[in-house]
Design a protein around this motif. Structure first.
Motif, short mmCIF file in Angstrom:
data_model
loop_
_atom_site.label_atom_id
_atom_site.label_comp_id
_atom_site.label_asym_id
_atom_site.label_seq_id
_atom_site.Cartn_x
_atom_site.Cartn_y
_atom_site.Cartn_z
N ASP B 1 67.09 -23.14 -12.88
CA ASP B 1 67.40 -23.46 -11.49
C ASP B 1 68.74 -22.84 -11.12
N GLN B 2 68.79 -22.37 -9.89
CA GLN B 2 69.99 -21.68 -9.45
C GLN B 2 70.95 -22.69 -8.86
N GLN B 3 72.13 -22.83 -9.48
CA GLN B 3 73.07 -23.84 -9.03
C GLN B 3 73.98 -23.36 -7.91
N VAL B 4 74.14 -22.06 -7.78
CA VAL B 4 74.94 -21.48 -6.71
C VAL B 4 74.05 -20.49 -5.96
N ASN B 27 75.11 -28.43 -7.87
CA ASN B 27 75.74 -29.26 -8.90
C ASN B 27 76.94 -29.99 -8.31
N SER B 28 76.84 -31.29 -8.17
CA SER B 28 77.91 -32.08 -7.56
C SER B 28 79.15 -32.17 -8.45
N MET B 29 79.05 -31.70 -9.69
CA MET B 29 80.19 -31.71 -10.59
C MET B 29 81.10 -30.50 -10.39
N PHE B 30 80.65 -29.50 -9.67
CA PHE B 30 81.51 -28.35 -9.39
C PHE B 30 82.71 -28.81 -8.57
N ASP B 31 83.90 -28.38 -8.96
CA ASP B 31 85.08 -28.83 -8.24
C ASP B 31 86.07 -27.71 -7.94
N TYR B 32 85.68 -26.48 -8.24
CA TYR B 32 86.55 -25.37 -7.90
C TYR B 32 85.66 -24.18 -7.57
N PHE B 33 85.98 -23.50 -6.48
CA PHE B 33 85.10 -22.45 -5.98
C PHE B 33 85.90 -21.19 -5.73
N ALA B 86 81.41 -4.38 0.86
CA ALA B 86 81.32 -4.63 -0.58
C ALA B 86 80.30 -5.74 -0.81
N VAL B 87 80.04 -6.03 -2.07
CA VAL B 87 79.23 -7.21 -2.41
C VAL B 87 80.18 -8.37 -2.66
N TYR B 88 79.90 -9.51 -2.06
CA TYR B 88 80.72 -10.70 -2.22
C TYR B 88 79.94 -11.75 -3.02
N PHE B 89 80.58 -12.20 -4.10
CA PHE B 89 79.98 -13.22 -4.96
C PHE B 89 80.70 -14.54 -4.77
N CYS B 90 79.93 -15.57 -4.60
CA CYS B 90 80.43 -16.93 -4.61
C CYS B 90 80.30 -17.43 -6.05
N ALA B 91 81.31 -18.15 -6.54
CA ALA B 91 81.27 -18.67 -7.91
C ALA B 91 81.83 -20.08 -7.94
N LEU B 101 82.37 -19.76 -15.17
CA LEU B 101 81.99 -19.57 -13.78
C LEU B 101 80.48 -19.40 -13.66
N THR B 102 79.91 -20.06 -12.66
CA THR B 102 78.50 -19.86 -12.31
C THR B 102 78.49 -19.09 -10.99
N PHE B 103 77.80 -17.96 -10.99
CA PHE B 103 77.81 -17.06 -9.84
C PHE B 103 76.55 -17.17 -9.01
N GLY B 104 76.70 -16.91 -7.71
CA GLY B 104 75.56 -16.67 -6.86
C GLY B 104 75.09 -15.24 -7.02
N LYS B 105 74.02 -14.88 -6.29
CA LYS B 105 73.44 -13.55 -6.44
C LYS B 105 74.20 -12.48 -5.66
N GLY B 106 75.07 -12.90 -4.77
CA GLY B 106 75.86 -11.94 -4.02
C GLY B 106 75.29 -11.62 -2.65
N THR B 107 76.20 -11.25 -1.74
CA THR B 107 75.83 -10.79 -0.40
C THR B 107 76.49 -9.45 -0.14
#
Lengths: 114, 113
Positions: B1-4, B27-33, B86-91, B101-107
């Motif tokens: 499952d994709q958490q980000v 994931n509600s435990m994530f506390d830094y982005f 550019a490509v922007y990744f959320c983590a 770090l858990t990353f998203g797929k990027g935009t």
């Protein structure tokens, strides 16, 4: 001011061949990581190390091995390369893995397995 | 499952306008982005971050907003410039494994002159 350096930058392998990717950092960071990036998949953690002599598995560890014999180096090995391992590999490092720390990335290694 | 999750693979804006990149997490435990920016043939570089105790962080043209109740964050770039393409990744990090770090797929952001 090199930061995180990865070698080689490009490599083509045949199925079944082996190779080692080298990551070196000059920032005295404790933590080091190997990620792979695939189209539409973002970055996924392969293995990581929280200090010299330690390694641990990430999300996608199968088919890879790592070693951290020296604090500044983190090696990623492929014992028997498969086409599914065609990807861009990124090494990263951070000081102590604290909550508010960022990771510093190398410029990547493009690996193609034929 | 994709958490980000970054549900927009691409975004195109005109130079000078605002770019808004979105990110959702489960994931509600994530506390830094963190947001990373990546140019072709280069590694990701850190752009801006936010702690879960804040709802906004600003750095020049870049602002990140966090809505914890909605598990949603967004990156605003004002004004957008062609060099922002550019490509922007959320983590995200936290939940007992603070250093990973858990990353998203990027935009992929394209800013047109």
């Amino acid at each position: 001011n090199a930061g995180v350096t990865q070698t080689p930058k490009f490599r083509v392998l045949k199925t079944g061949q082996s190779m080692t990717l080298l990551c070196a950092q000059d920032m005295n960071h404790e933590y080091m990581y190997w990620y792979r990036q695939d189209p539409g998949m973002g970055l996924r953690l392969i293995h990581y190390s929280v200090g010299e002599g330690t390694t641990a598995k990430g999300e996608v560890p199968d088919g890879y091995n790592v070693s951290r014999l020296k604090k500044q180096n983190f090696l990623l090995g492929l014992e028997s390369a498969a086409p599914s391992q065609t990807s861009v590999y990124f090494c990263a490092s951070s000081y102590y893995g604290q909550e508010n720390e960022k990771l510093f990335f190398g410029s990547g290694t493009q690996l193609s397995v034929l | 499952d994709q958490q980000v999750k970054q549900n927009s693979p691409s975004l195109s804006v005109q130079e000078g306008r605002i770019s808004i990149l979105n990110c959702d997490y489960t994931n509600s435990m994530f506390d830094y982005f963190l947001w990373y920016k990546k140019y072709p043939a280069e590694g990701p570089t850190f752009l801006i971050s936010i702690s879960s105790i804040k709802d906004k962080n600003e750095d020049g043209r870049f602002t990140v907003f966090l809505n914890k109740s909605a598990k949603h964050l967004s990156l605003h770039i004002v004004p957008s410039q062609p060099g922002d393409s550019a490509v922007y990744f959320c983590a995200a990090k936290g939940g007992g494994s603070n250093y990973k770090l858990t990353f998203g797929k990027g935009t992929l952001l394209t800013v047109n002159p």
